[in-house]
Design a protein around this motif. Sequence first.
Motif, PDB file in Angstrom:
ATOM      1  N   ALA A  23       2.460  11.300   1.160  1.00 51.16           N
ATOM      2  CA  ALA A  23       2.446  12.760   1.112  1.00 51.16           C
ATOM      3  C   ALA A  23       2.198  13.285  -0.291  1.00 51.16           C
ATOM      4  O   ALA A  23       1.550  14.296  -0.483  1.00 51.16           O
ATOM      5  N   SER A  24       2.740  12.578  -1.309  1.00 48.76           N
ATOM      6  CA  SER A  24       2.587  13.017  -2.689  1.00 48.76           C
ATOM      7  C   SER A  24       2.961  11.852  -3.585  1.00 48.76           C
ATOM      8  O   SER A  24       3.612  10.905  -3.152  1.00 48.76           O
ATOM      9  N   PRO A  25       2.589  11.906  -4.873  1.00 49.04           N
ATOM     10  CA  PRO A  25       2.994  10.832  -5.802  1.00 49.04           C
ATOM     11  C   PRO A  25       4.495  10.633  -5.857  1.00 49.04           C
ATOM     12  O   PRO A  25       4.974   9.551  -6.156  1.00 49.04           O
ATOM     13  N   ALA A  26       5.271  11.675  -5.550  1.00 55.23           N
ATOM     14  CA  ALA A  26       6.732  11.550  -5.594  1.00 55.23           C
ATOM     15  C   ALA A  26       7.260  10.615  -4.513  1.00 55.23           C
ATOM     16  O   ALA A  26       8.417  10.235  -4.526  1.00 55.23           O
ATOM     17  N   ALA A  27       6.374  10.268  -3.547  1.00 52.87           N
ATOM     18  CA  ALA A  27       6.815   9.411  -2.458  1.00 52.87           C
ATOM     19  C   ALA A  27       6.867   7.938  -2.841  1.00 52.87           C
ATOM     20  O   ALA A  27       7.263   7.118  -2.038  1.00 52.87           O
ATOM     21  N   VAL A  28       6.428   7.614  -4.055  1.00 47.74           N
ATOM     22  CA  VAL A  28       6.425   6.207  -4.469  1.00 47.74           C
ATOM     23  C   VAL A  28       7.851   5.665  -4.433  1.00 47.74           C
ATOM     24  O   VAL A  28       8.750   6.217  -5.049  1.00 47.74           O
ATOM     25  N   ALA A  29       8.045   4.568  -3.702  1.00 43.12           N
ATOM     26  CA  ALA A  29       9.386   3.979  -3.578  1.00 43.12           C
ATOM     27  C   ALA A  29       9.617   2.982  -4.706  1.00 43.12           C
ATOM     28  O   ALA A  29       8.699   2.492  -5.337  1.00 43.12           O
ATOM     29  N   THR A  30      10.892   2.674  -4.952  1.00 47.07           N
ATOM     30  CA  THR A  30      11.241   1.660  -5.940  1.00 47.07           C
ATOM     31  C   THR A  30      10.733   0.305  -5.508  1.00 47.07           C
ATOM     32  O   THR A  30      10.924  -0.109  -4.375  1.00 47.07           O
ATOM     33  N   VAL A  31      10.064  -0.392  -6.416  1.00 44.32           N
ATOM     34  CA  VAL A  31       9.539  -1.708  -6.073  1.00 44.32           C
ATOM     35  C   VAL A  31      10.676  -2.717  -6.094  1.00 44.32           C
ATOM     36  O   VAL A  31      11.490  -2.700  -7.000  1.00 44.32           O
TER      37      VAL A  31
ATOM     38  N   PHE B  53       0.808  -1.215   0.000  1.00 47.79           N
ATOM     39  CA  PHE B  53       0.000   0.000   0.000  1.00 47.79           C
ATOM     40  C   PHE B  53       0.847   1.273   0.000  1.00 47.79           C
ATOM     41  O   PHE B  53       0.327   2.345  -0.279  1.00 47.79           O
ATOM     42  N   SER B  54       2.131   1.169   0.322  1.00 45.27           N
ATOM     43  CA  SER B  54       2.964   2.368   0.431  1.00 45.27           C
ATOM     44  C   SER B  54       4.200   2.345  -0.453  1.00 45.27           C
ATOM     45  O   SER B  54       4.815   3.386  -0.681  1.00 45.27           O
ATOM     46  N   GLU B  55       4.568   1.178  -0.972  1.00 42.09           N
ATOM     47  CA  GLU B  55       5.765   1.076  -1.803  1.00 42.09           C
ATOM     48  C   GLU B  55       5.528   0.252  -3.059  1.00 42.09           C
ATOM     49  O   GLU B  55       6.441   0.098  -3.866  1.00 42.09           O
ATOM     50  N   GLY B  56       4.359  -0.298  -3.221  1.00 40.74           N
ATOM     51  CA  GLY B  56       4.140  -1.250  -4.297  1.00 40.74           C
ATOM     52  C   GLY B  56       2.956  -0.922  -5.174  1.00 40.74           C
ATOM     53  O   GLY B  56       2.609   0.239  -5.404  1.00 40.74           O
ATOM     54  N   ILE B  57       2.281  -1.964  -5.631  1.00 44.34           N
ATOM     55  CA  ILE B  57       1.275  -1.840  -6.677  1.00 44.34           C
ATOM     56  C   ILE B  57       0.041  -1.056  -6.254  1.00 44.34           C
ATOM     57  O   ILE B  57      -0.720  -0.609  -7.108  1.00 44.34           O
ATOM     58  N   LEU B  58      -0.179  -0.869  -4.963  1.00 40.97           N
ATOM     59  CA  LEU B  58      -1.406  -0.226  -4.503  1.00 40.97           C
ATOM     60  C   LEU B  58      -1.243   1.234  -4.118  1.00 40.97           C
ATOM     61  O   LEU B  58      -2.224   1.899  -3.796  1.00 40.97           O
TER      62      LEU B  58
ATOM     63  N   ASP C 199      -0.206  -0.046  13.054  1.00 45.01           N
ATOM     64  CA  ASP C 199       1.109   0.480  13.433  1.00 45.01           C
ATOM     65  C   ASP C 199       2.002   0.652  12.205  1.00 45.01           C
ATOM     66  O   ASP C 199       2.775   1.619  12.111  1.00 45.01           O
ATOM     67  N   TYR C 200       1.906  -0.292  11.262  1.00 45.67           N
ATOM     68  CA  TYR C 200       2.626  -0.113   9.992  1.00 45.67           C
ATOM     69  C   TYR C 200       2.180   1.178   9.310  1.00 45.67           C
ATOM     70  O   TYR C 200       3.012   1.980   8.840  1.00 45.67           O
ATOM     71  N   ALA C 201       0.856   1.396   9.229  1.00 51.74           N
ATOM     72  CA  ALA C 201       0.333   2.560   8.515  1.00 51.74           C
ATOM     73  C   ALA C 201       0.733   3.861   9.206  1.00 51.74           C
ATOM     74  O   ALA C 201       1.057   4.850   8.539  1.00 51.74           O
ATOM     75  N   LEU C 202       0.722   3.875  10.517  1.00 55.04           N
ATOM     76  CA  LEU C 202       1.168   5.069  11.251  1.00 55.04           C
ATOM     77  C   LEU C 202       2.635   5.365  10.950  1.00 55.04           C
ATOM     78  O   LEU C 202       3.025   6.517  10.731  1.00 55.04           O
ATOM     79  N   LYS C 203       3.449   4.321  10.936  1.00 51.77           N
ATOM     80  CA  LYS C 203       4.880   4.476  10.646  1.00 51.77           C
ATOM     81  C   LYS C 203       5.087   4.990   9.224  1.00 51.77           C
ATOM     82  O   LYS C 203       5.904   5.899   8.988  1.00 51.77           O
ATOM     83  N   ALA C 204       4.355   4.430   8.273  1.00 52.58           N
ATOM     84  CA  ALA C 204       4.497   4.853   6.879  1.00 52.58           C
ATOM     85  C   ALA C 204       4.032   6.290   6.691  1.00 52.58           C
ATOM     86  O   ALA C 204       4.656   7.062   5.948  1.00 52.58           O
TER      87      ALA C 204
END
Length: 280
Positions: free
Chosen positions: A272-280, A127-132, A260-265
Amino acid sequence: MSMPTLVIGKNGKTGRRVDTLLQIAGYRTRAVSRSTDIAFDWQQPEGWLEAMQGCGSAYVCFQPDLAVPAASHAIAEFIRLARQAGIRHIVLLSGRGEAGAQHAERLVMASGLEWNIVRASWFAQNFSEGILIDGVLNGQVVLPAGDIPEPFVDTDDIAAVAFACLTQPALVNQVFEVTGPQLLTLRDCVDVLSDITGNSIEFVPVSAEDFLQGLRQQGQPEDVLWLMNELFTVVMDGRNSRVANGVEKALGRPATSFRDYALKAARAGAWASPAAVATV
C-alpha cells in the motif's frame, strides 16, 4: 510440551510466525532476538545459554543464512550448549542446494537430540517483507538470474510445518523440503505482482557483479555480500528448479501458490505504501 519452546528470530519472517502459531495453540514460548530482554545474537555465543535455560525445544533460524562459512561452527556450538541446557528437540530452518546448509543439517541430525530439518526454497515474502519490497513499491525489481525457475514458498507454510514438527511427535527426526507448488522465474513473479497490485512493475536483469556493487554502495555488510554472491553465482543455477512435497507431507494439504500468497499480501496492505515494509 510443558517447557517453553525457544524461538530464535522473534522479528524474522518465519520466527514471528512460528511463535504466533505456538502461542495461539496454548504453548509457552521464549522468542528471542538481539533486542529482547534475554538477548540472542549469533555473534555473541556467550549469551546463548541464558536464552536456552528451561526450554525443552528450539526453532532455529540462523542469520544471515546457513550457507555462510561461519554457520557450521555456530550451529555446532549451539548444539553443544543446547544439550547442556536440557533442550531435547531442535527444528532447524535450512536452505536448498547450499553446501554450508547441508553441513549444518548433518550436525543437527548427528546431535543425539530429536531433530527436524525444514529445508525451504526462496521465500515468497521477500517481495513483501524483505529485500525486494522497495523494488515492488518503486515499480522496478533489479536482480540477476531472472530466468531461473524456482518454486517460491510462502513463509506461512514454512511456519506451519515447523509448528507441526514441534508439536507432533510422529514427525520427529524427519526432513521436510518445503516449496511452493509450481516453478516461476523472478520475472514471472514480478508479472504476477503487477497483475494483482494493478501497478506496472518492471523486471530489470543485471549481472551479478553490478547487483553486488549496488549492494556495496548501499553499505550492506560483508556477510550479506558474500551470501548474495553465493546465491546468484552458485545456487541459482537451476539445481533447485524442482517442486518438493514437504508441505503436503507434514500438513496434509497443498502448498500455497505464489498468486495466493500475493493476493493475501495485497489484502493485508503489503504494497500500500513504503510504510508497509515489515521488519526483516
